[in-house]
Design an enzyme around this catalytic site. Structure first.
Site, PDB file in Angstrom:
ATOM      1  N   ILE A  22       0.858  -1.199   0.000  1.00 24.43           N
ATOM      2  CA  ILE A  22       0.000   0.000   0.000  1.00 24.43           C
ATOM      3  C   ILE A  22       0.892   1.247   0.000  1.00 24.43           C
ATOM      4  O   ILE A  22       0.627   2.219  -0.712  1.00 24.43           O
ATOM      5  CB  ILE A  22      -0.947  -0.031   1.220  1.00 24.43           C
ATOM      6  CG1 ILE A  22      -1.999  -1.137   1.031  1.00 24.43           C
ATOM      7  CG2 ILE A  22      -1.597   1.325   1.431  1.00 24.43           C
ATOM      8  CD1 ILE A  22      -2.913  -1.368   2.211  1.00 24.43           C
ATOM      9  N   TYR A 159      -7.938 -12.175  13.053  1.00 27.17           N
ATOM     10  CA  TYR A 159      -7.205 -10.916  13.102  1.00 27.17           C
ATOM     11  C   TYR A 159      -6.573 -10.694  14.490  1.00 27.17           C
ATOM     12  O   TYR A 159      -5.568 -10.012  14.641  1.00 27.17           O
ATOM     13  CB  TYR A 159      -8.127  -9.756  12.705  1.00 27.17           C
ATOM     14  CG  TYR A 159      -7.389  -8.708  11.894  1.00 27.17           C
ATOM     15  CD1 TYR A 159      -7.061  -8.945  10.563  1.00 27.17           C
ATOM     16  CD2 TYR A 159      -7.010  -7.499  12.456  1.00 27.17           C
ATOM     17  CE1 TYR A 159      -6.373  -7.996   9.827  1.00 27.17           C
ATOM     18  CE2 TYR A 159      -6.318  -6.547  11.723  1.00 27.17           C
ATOM     19  CZ  TYR A 159      -6.005  -6.808  10.415  1.00 27.17           C
ATOM     20  OH  TYR A 159      -5.323  -5.865   9.683  1.00 27.17           O
ATOM     21  N   LYS A 166      -4.633  -2.280  15.932  1.00 28.03           N
ATOM     22  CA  LYS A 166      -5.282  -1.260  15.087  1.00 28.03           C
ATOM     23  C   LYS A 166      -6.173  -0.343  15.936  1.00 28.03           C
ATOM     24  O   LYS A 166      -6.297   0.847  15.637  1.00 28.03           O
ATOM     25  CB  LYS A 166      -6.086  -1.923  13.972  1.00 28.03           C
ATOM     26  CG  LYS A 166      -5.225  -2.622  12.919  1.00 28.03           C
ATOM     27  CD  LYS A 166      -4.181  -1.729  12.285  1.00 28.03           C
ATOM     28  CE  LYS A 166      -3.511  -2.351  11.075  1.00 28.03           C
ATOM     29  NZ  LYS A 166      -2.331  -1.566  10.642  1.00 28.03           N
TER      30      LYS A 166
END
Ligand code: NAP
Length: 260
Positions: A22, A159, A166
């Site tokens: 990214i 996750y 996050k």
């Protein structure tokens, strides 16, 4: 192609591993806009790959090794930037790491070391980067973005500890935005939908996640890395001057859909 002129501005982008990263998409957009770049890379093996990629850029970037867990390397990045660029306008945090064993199996079995490592690399590092970046951001201020994922807010299978990291990262974005707002330093997050990158492939069941996202998202497809790059360019540029402390979802609307 979206065109915007940011010539004369300087950016540091953390997290280029290869052409699928990214971070690399954001680098390309910034580069097209005329921004001068510093690209820290993790370890000499990645260095060769990043050096090769950097040859595609019109302006030679500053290339410097940096493992964000090593304070002296982080400090050295910003010393190089101070010497060679003088000031900094933009910072991109596009790094995350957790042991593969902590991205499958039971969350409750996450080891202390695994938990702390994931939090250090994926969330705490933003604070260390901003500690050194802030003095280089002049009276014009600056713009900072961090890459996050919806598992900060919702439960996503496998996750695990990265969801915790996050959530911490998104809080750090808001807290930093509040603290640095008086200096006109904006801090935002991009919450990207799944993109097939090196890190993403480390998450158990990633392929299934891609299929489910495409099926359920408002746009009935997955996003492209190019679309994340465009959102990055927007948030880093004065086009978004009124936006800070925000998490911008680039996920084809997936996060808004009630699963039934
Ligand atoms: P990527 O290409 O693998 O990028 C992750 C980068 O983090 C790599 O350059 C990696 O280096 C670096 N990194 C890991 N540990 C580091 C350390 N100690 N010091 C410095 N750098 C370190 O994957 P990506 O998908 O583009 O990930 C970029 C960001 O986007 C991450 O924050 C990720 O969580 C986020 N994101 C990704 C997705 C997705 O589906 N791909 C979705 C939402 C958010 P190594 O390769 O050497 O480990």
């Amino acid at each position: 192609m979206i065109s915007i002129d940011l010539a004369g501005q300087n950016a540091v982008v953390f997290g280029v591993a290869n052409k699928n990263s990214i971070a690399w998409s954001i680098v390309q957009k910034l580069s097209e806009a005329g921004v001068r770049l510093a690209l820290p890379y993790l370890g000499e093996k990645l260095g060769d790959r990043v050096r090769k990629l950097a040859q595609e850029l019109p302006q030679e970037p500053i290339l410097v090794e940096c493992d964000v867990t090593k304070e002296e390397q982080v400090e050295a990045v910003f010393e190089r930037i101070a010497q060679e660029m003088g000031s900094l306008d933009m910072l991109v945090h596009s790094i995350a790491f957790a042991n593969r064993s902590d991205l499958e199996g039971h969350f409750k079995d996450t080891s202390r070391d695994g938990y702390l490592l994931a939090m250090e690399i994926s969330a705490f590092s933003l604070l260390r980067l901003m500690h050194y970046a802030e003095p280089l951001m002049s009276e014009n201020g600056g713009s900072v973005i961090a890459l996050t994922y919806m598992a900060s807010q919702r439960t996503v299978g496998n996750y695990n500890v990265m969801g915790s990291a996050k959530a911490a990262l998104e809080h750090a974005v808001r807290q930093l935005a509040f603290e640095l707002g008086p200096k006109n330093i904006r801090v935002n997050a991009i919450s990207a939908g799944p993109v097939n990158t090196l890190s993403a492939r480390g998450i158990g069941g990633f392929k299934t996640m891609l299929e489910a996202n495409a099926e359920r998202a408002c746009l009935k497809r997955n996003i492209t890395v190019d679309e994340v790059g465009n959102a990055g360019l927007f948030l880093l540029s004065p086009m978004s001057s009124g936006i800070t402390a925000e998490t911008l979802y680039v996920d084809a609307g997936f996060n808004t859909v009630q699963l039934s």
